[in-house]
Design a protein around this motif. Structure first.
Motif, PDB file in Angstrom:
ATOM      1  N   ALA A  99     -30.986  19.240 162.924  1.00 33.62           N
ATOM      2  CA  ALA A  99     -31.625  17.925 162.859  1.00 33.62           C
ATOM      3  C   ALA A  99     -30.811  16.882 163.612  1.00 33.62           C
ATOM      4  N   PHE A 100     -29.499  16.932 163.480  1.00 37.14           N
ATOM      5  CA  PHE A 100     -28.582  16.051 164.206  1.00 37.14           C
ATOM      6  C   PHE A 100     -27.168  16.504 163.896  1.00 37.14           C
ATOM      7  N   SER A 101     -26.386  16.703 164.931  1.00 39.03           N
ATOM      8  CA  SER A 101     -24.997  17.119 164.707  1.00 39.03           C
ATOM      9  C   SER A 101     -24.052  16.274 165.532  1.00 39.03           C
ATOM     10  N   SER A 102     -22.907  15.995 164.950  1.00 35.54           N
ATOM     11  CA  SER A 102     -21.832  15.299 165.658  1.00 35.54           C
ATOM     12  C   SER A 102     -20.546  15.517 164.879  1.00 35.54           C
ATOM     13  N   LEU A 103     -19.423  15.308 165.534  1.00 31.77           N
ATOM     14  CA  LEU A 103     -18.126  15.444 164.865  1.00 31.77           C
ATOM     15  C   LEU A 103     -18.063  14.565 163.621  1.00 31.77           C
ATOM     16  N   ALA A 104     -18.412  13.297 163.798  1.00 26.94           N
ATOM     17  CA  ALA A 104     -18.266  12.347 162.695  1.00 26.94           C
ATOM     18  C   ALA A 104     -19.173  12.693 161.518  1.00 26.94           C
ATOM     19  N   LEU A 105     -20.413  13.113 161.815  1.00 24.93           N
ATOM     20  CA  LEU A 105     -21.316  13.466 160.721  1.00 24.93           C
ATOM     21  C   LEU A 105     -20.796  14.680 159.966  1.00 24.93           C
ATOM     22  N   TYR A 106     -20.334  15.697 160.684  1.00 25.54           N
ATOM     23  CA  TYR A 106     -19.784  16.880 160.014  1.00 25.54           C
ATOM     24  C   TYR A 106     -18.592  16.499 159.127  1.00 25.54           C
ATOM     25  N   GLN A 107     -17.763  15.585 159.598  1.00 24.10           N
ATOM     26  CA  GLN A 107     -16.602  15.169 158.805  1.00 24.10           C
ATOM     27  C   GLN A 107     -17.032  14.433 157.538  1.00 24.10           C
ATOM     28  N   ILE A 108     -18.072  13.618 157.656  1.00 27.15           N
ATOM     29  CA  ILE A 108     -18.598  12.919 156.476  1.00 27.15           C
ATOM     30  C   ILE A 108     -19.164  13.917 155.472  1.00 27.15           C
ATOM     31  N   LEU A 109     -19.954  14.876 155.950  1.00 25.41           N
ATOM     32  CA  LEU A 109     -20.579  15.843 155.052  1.00 25.41           C
ATOM     33  C   LEU A 109     -19.559  16.769 154.416  1.00 25.41           C
ATOM     34  N   ALA A 110     -18.482  17.071 155.123  1.00 22.39           N
ATOM     35  CA  ALA A 110     -17.427  17.895 154.532  1.00 22.39           C
ATOM     36  C   ALA A 110     -16.851  17.205 153.297  1.00 22.39           C
ATOM     37  N   LYS A 111     -16.683  15.899 153.369  1.00 27.42           N
ATOM     38  CA  LYS A 111     -16.160  15.139 152.223  1.00 27.42           C
ATOM     39  C   LYS A 111     -17.184  15.038 151.097  1.00 27.42           C
ATOM     40  N   GLU A 112     -18.468  15.160 151.448  1.00 30.78           N
ATOM     41  CA  GLU A 112     -19.528  15.090 150.444  1.00 30.78           C
ATOM     42  C   GLU A 112     -19.780  16.438 149.777  1.00 30.78           C
ATOM     43  N   ASP A 113     -18.963  17.427 150.081  1.00 34.48           N
ATOM     44  CA  ASP A 113     -19.074  18.763 149.486  1.00 34.48           C
ATOM     45  C   ASP A 113     -20.424  19.404 149.794  1.00 34.48           C
ATOM     46  N   VAL A 114     -20.886  19.187 151.025  1.00 33.08           N
ATOM     47  CA  VAL A 114     -22.114  19.812 151.503  1.00 33.08           C
ATOM     48  C   VAL A 114     -21.727  20.976 152.402  1.00 33.08           C
TER      49      VAL A 114
END
Length: 458
Positions: free
Chosen positions: A89-104
């Motif tokens: 749907a949408f990928s980027s370094l920053a988004l992946y880093q945010i989602l990693a912290k959200e336990d996704v």
């Protein structure tokens, strides 16, 4: 059912009366005292002055809110689960880093998405690798990174995994992707759960059972369970319920015949969002509750052990968190036919209207609550008559340099963007708590030429 009153210019629904603007505002979006659209505490007019147009803007608080809603229902019902973001749907370094912290967890479908996840430092055990034609180099990279799971799509991939795992003496977790013969009621180009699909092993023909039996002879492959994906932009729960019943009945049969243990049941994604005011998507909690109750009911009836439930929301995490801002340029009025407004983007940054006949709506971000006076059709700048973003959009009388905000562009906007007509891709800006962050820079003309080779080169 939602009805629009063309005189009062409000939407009437079950227990609600609201304007189009109010109906489309999600998360932290609001109309501020300056009559401007504001997202994440940041005025969109200020964002345009800082970053130019077109620009994709993401409400990060909304992304986090949606992720939390998916996780919360499973936690409240004490059901072991993984919520894996479908990053196509949408990928980027920053988004992946945010989602990693959200336990996704993370669902990737290519070497490029996997590489981005690696560079973002995303936890490898929470990565699931999808795709109907994974290359050997992509699989080797995933094995090097020791990802959590492969979602196996076909015999070609299964044989490759078997060979590489033996060579490396490396254990691999897999799910078998199956087509359960259940089709969601969505556009034919984005439905993938039916029998006639490029994805997965067919249940009815015995392909899935053959894959299951093959894995039994593969010493380094651990079969965790089954995966299915029945479609996209789904507004009801019946399709999921039918898929669950079909998959669990099959799991019961395989348990009796082969001793198969279903540890994980992955039901994919496809949860719908609102693109236009008339859309009535279900609340996330309704989808997840229906899934949990259906699984629990079927396993009780079939006397199976409760599997871990995995789901893969993509657009439902980021779709309505995204807004694209454009500057209005030329206008064309054809008497008694149509008025066109042209913007400085179009199908190069949002292909979905041309590809799927996808519907969107928008407002003038710099005059958000002004009364509507005209009806315009929003044209892109590409040299294609089909480059139309919205047909028949009510707006205030528009002027050049007004800012048009189109809602719900967070999914498959940047992800499917191109350089058609050599148009650079727009930047991506994250906003949250009154601050903005440039997540992806604007592409330049020089960036587009970076891989070109001149015939005059020495």
């Amino acid at each position: 059912m939602i009805y629009y009153d063309t005189v009062s210019k409000v939407y009437y629904g079950v227990g609600s009366i609201m304007t189009m603007n109010e109906r489309m505002l999600t998360g932290t979006m609001k109309i501020n005292a300056k009559n401007h659209l504001e997202i994440g505490g940041v005025d969109t007019v200020d964002l345009v002055q800082k970053y130019g147009t077109p620009v994709y803007v993401y409400d990060i608080a909304r992304v986090k809110e949606q992720a939390d809603k998916f996780k919360k229902t499973f936690k409240q019902k004490n059901v072991k689960a993984q919520v894996a973001y479908a990053s196509k749907a949408f990928s980027s370094l920053a988004l992946y880093q945010i989602l990693a912290k959200e336990d996704v967890s993370l669902d990737v479908v290519s070497g490029g998405e996997l590489y981005t996840a690696i560079q973002a430092g995303f936890p490898s055990q929470r990565i699931h690798f999808h795709g109907n034609n994974k290359s050997e180099s992509e699989i080797e990279a995933a094995l090097d990174y020791q990802i959590g799971c492969f979602v196996v799509d076909n015999f070609y991939e299964l044989e490759m995994l078997d060979r590489l795992s033996r060579e490396r003496e490396q254990m691999i977790n897999v799910l078998i992707r199956v087509t359960p013969g259940v089709e969601a009621h969505t556009h034919e180009y984005i439905s993938t759960g039916q029998v006639d699909s490029k994805f997965g092993f067919d249940l009815n023909s015995g392909q899935a059972q053959k894959a299951l039996q093959s894995i039994a002879g593969m010493p380094y492959i651990e079969l965790l369970g089954l995966h299915s994906h029945i479609g996209s932009q789904i507004f009801e729960t019946e399709g999921f319920t039918m898929a669950i019943e079909t998959l669990l009945k099959q799991a019961k049969q395989w348990q009796e015949d082969f001793g198969f243990e279903l540890k994980v049941l992955n039901l994919g994604g496809g949860f719908g969002i609102r693109y236009i005011p008339e859309d009535e998507p279900l609340a996330i909690e309704e989808h997840t509750t229906a899934i949990i109750e259906s699984v629990e009911s079927s396993i009780k009836e079939l006397q199976l052990s409760m599997p871990e439930i995995w789901i893969e929301p993509g657009r439902s995490l980021v779709g309505d968190a995204g807004v694209t801002l454009y500057q209005i340029g030329s206008q064309k009025k054809i008497p008694d036919v149509r008025q066109y407004l042209a913007v400085d983007g179009g199908m190069a940054d949002n292909i979905r209207p041309a590809l799927y006949d996808a519907k969107y709506t928008g407002i003038l971000a710099n005059r958000a609550n002004d009364a509507t006076e005209e009806t315009y059709s929003i044209a892109g700048k590409a040299c294609e008559s089909g480059d139309m973003l919205i047909w028949d959009l009510p707006l205030p009388k528009a002027e050049s340099k007004d800012i048009l905000a189109i809602f719900s562009t967070g999914a498959y906007g940047y992800a499917m963007a191109s350089n058609y007509n050599r148009i650079p891709r727009p930047p991506v800006v994250f906003v949250e708590n009154g601050k903005d962050f440039l997540a992806i820079k604007r592409e330049t003309y020089a960036d587009m030429l970076r891989l070109d080779q001149s015939i005059n080169a020495e």
